[in-house]
Write a protein that holds these residues in place. Structure first.
Motif, PDB file in Angstrom:
ATOM      1  N   GLY A   6       6.938   5.098   4.869  1.00  0.00           N
ATOM      2  CA  GLY A   6       8.011   4.175   5.152  1.00  0.00           C
ATOM      3  C   GLY A   6       9.313   4.872   5.489  1.00  0.00           C
ATOM      4  O   GLY A   6       9.388   6.090   5.633  1.00  0.00           O
TER       5      GLY A   6
ATOM      6  N   ASN B 225       7.927   2.479  13.565  1.00  0.00           N
ATOM      7  CA  ASN B 225       8.305   3.164  12.328  1.00  0.00           C
ATOM      8  C   ASN B 225       7.776   4.582  12.340  1.00  0.00           C
ATOM      9  O   ASN B 225       6.666   4.833  12.808  1.00  0.00           O
TER      10      ASN B 225
ATOM     11  N   ARG C 138       4.238  -4.968   4.929  1.00  0.00           N
ATOM     12  CA  ARG C 138       5.444  -4.313   4.412  1.00  0.00           C
ATOM     13  C   ARG C 138       5.739  -4.740   2.982  1.00  0.00           C
ATOM     14  O   ARG C 138       5.513  -5.883   2.603  1.00  0.00           O
TER      15      ARG C 138
ATOM     16  N   GLU D 283      11.648   0.559   3.059  1.00  0.00           N
ATOM     17  CA  GLU D 283      10.576  -0.279   3.577  1.00  0.00           C
ATOM     18  C   GLU D 283       9.303   0.552   3.656  1.00  0.00           C
ATOM     19  O   GLU D 283       9.221   1.522   4.417  1.00  0.00           O
TER      20      GLU D 283
ATOM     21  N   TYR E  46       5.044   0.729   4.214  1.00  0.00           N
ATOM     22  CA  TYR E  46       4.095   0.013   5.063  1.00  0.00           C
ATOM     23  C   TYR E  46       2.658   0.394   4.747  1.00  0.00           C
ATOM     24  O   TYR E  46       2.365   1.533   4.367  1.00  0.00           O
TER      25      TYR E  46
END
Length: 459
Positions: free
Chosen positions: A239, A339, A437, A444, A446
């Motif tokens: 993340g 990301n 998420r 954050e 994932y």
């Protein structure tokens, strides 16, 4: 990679206790256990022994024996009947007809599915308990396509094309202020950098443009604002996050929606994207950036920086209030992973990150990473809903340190590298994947599930 400072995320110490959780049957009290059955067999053996003695004692002994035997048989038949019924219930549970959802009464049960309801749909609300400490409570976000209309794409990470970028900004390759170099492995054949007037789209401001695998556009205002944003970029294995010093401040710009929409269209146009959409936005006042400049000056005076630096001192005003905006690009009608991924196996995942700074004067700063060209397409079928949820249940069906909630479920393209081609560019399979998420320590995090086979994408 971001420009600006980064650091590895500090996570709270977590001890994952891996333990086998034996699911006790809901009907265990009705099925005779092995000890009970053994007792019945012992009683039968004793009864047989006694029967021989009863024969000597006459008719009454045989009558007592018959009653006892009938009672034992009736008890066994009843238990066998219960066992058959219970096995049928277990079989129904395994077939998905009856599942113990462990969802509280105020939640909507969406985990009980049927064959006709196995295709996830955009806007569907999923509430599902995944384990003692984990649950999903998310609205499905997916392209408006039929279940059998998705494709896996084979793509080349070809980089941004300088001639196209300058033709759009200036109408041609500039005659002065332009430098070129031969691209390194994985880059376009020619890479460009330019300093000068940026054209009408950017209101003829002075600035710079760089074109390679990274597309960068920066006005003088953008340089002033971006490098004094009070933010810290944090990445971890699964993340990323942005820490805002002294908290984000609410600001408003005149015609805010129009400014963001114009910025989105500029990004799509200049980067030759099929489509881009806003994913997140942060707002900053000029006072915050002025304070950040003062802190940097103080750090330089105190010798706190690892490398000596010189900074340009700016005057600040309300015209410097800004938004830091992140966009996500689309390919073949599907949003692409935006990301940063840091895999333990060091496999390079060429995600696409697009960030922009917007002031009341319009777009002032742009950085976009990675451009893709589709080489082949292959029609695919997505895995059913129950398969995806079962993968998540198995992942979180163990003790974890703190409760988590998966609050986002989004279908994206995950670029899985397969090697380099003859020009040195990365080749990838763009795999449809579910991105889940959860937020932990302001970062954050994932989880990615392959939407084709339902397996977790880990590495």
């Amino acid at each position: 990679m971001y420009e600006g400072s980064k650091k590895n995320a500090d996570f709270k110490g977590q001890s994952l206790i891996f333990c086998h959780l034996y699911r006790l049957s809901q009907i265990e009290h009705d099925i005779p256990d092995p000890l009970t059955m053994e007792k019945i067999f012992v009683m039968l053996r004793v009864t047989e022994e006694k029967e021989r003695n009863f024969e000597k004692r006459g008719y009454m002994g045989k009558k007592v024996l018959g009653v006892l035997t009938i009672l034992l048989l009736l008890s066994g038949c009843q238990n066998m009947g219960n066992e058959a019924e219970n096995l049928q219930q277990v079989e129904k549970q395994e077939n998905g007809e009856e599942r113990n959802s462990s969802i509280s009464n105020d939640e909507t049960e969406t985990n009980v599915t049927h064959e006709k309801d196995q295709e996830l749909s955009n806007g569907e609300h999923i509430r599902f308990q995944l384990g003692s400490q984990a649950k999903i409570d998310a609205v499905v976000d997916m392209p408006d396509k039929k279940w059998n209309e998705f494709e896996k794409c084979m793509i080349e990470v070809d980089g941004f094309q300088g001639e196209s970028v300058f033709n759009k900004i200036l109408g041609k390759l500039p005659e002065s202020g332009l430098e070129t170099r031969k691209g390194d492995m994985g880059e376009p054949d020619v890479c460009y950098s330019y300093e000068g007037i940026l054209g009408e789209q950017l209101k003829n401001q002075n600035g710079t443009v760089s074109v390679s695998n990274i597309l960068g556009v920066e006005t003088e205002e953008g340089k002033k604002v971006y490098y004094n944003l009070p933010v810290e970029y944090i990445t971890s294995a699964y993340g990323e996050g942005i820490l805002v010093r002294d908290n984000e401040q609410e600001i408003s710009l005149e015609d805010e929606e129009k400014l963001i929409e114009e910025g989105k269209e500029f990004v799509r146009w200049i980067g030759d994207w099929e489509k881009v959409e806003l994913t997140s936005k942060y707002s900053f006042s000029y006072e915050q950036m002025e304070k950040q400049q003062e802190l940097m000056e103080q750090a330089i005076e105190n010798g706190e920086l690892l490398k000596p630096q010189k900074i340009q001192k700016y005057e600040w005003s309300k015209a410097d209030d800004c938004f830091l905006v992140f966009f996500q690009g689309y390919l073949n009608g599907v949003p692409v992973l935006c990301n940063e991924i840091n895999r333990q196996d060091d496999l390079y995942i060429p995600s696409s990150k697009i960030q922009v700074v917007i002031t009341e004067g319009g777009i002032q700063y742009l950085q976009a990473v990675n451009h893709y060209a589709i080489r082949e397409k292959e029609p695919v079928s997505l895995a059913e809903k129950d398969i995806i949820l079962e993968t998540l249940r198995n992942k979180y069906d163990l003790a974890i340190a703190e409760p988590i909630t998966l609050d986002q479920m989004k279908l994206i393209y995950y670029p899985m590298t397969t090697g380099r081609n003859e020009t040195g560019h990365w080749m990838c399979d763009m795999i449809p994947a579910w991105q889940f998420r959860f937020i932990e320590d302001e970062i954050e995090q994932y989880v990615y599930i392959n939407a084709l086979d339902g397996r977790e994408i880990a590495g």
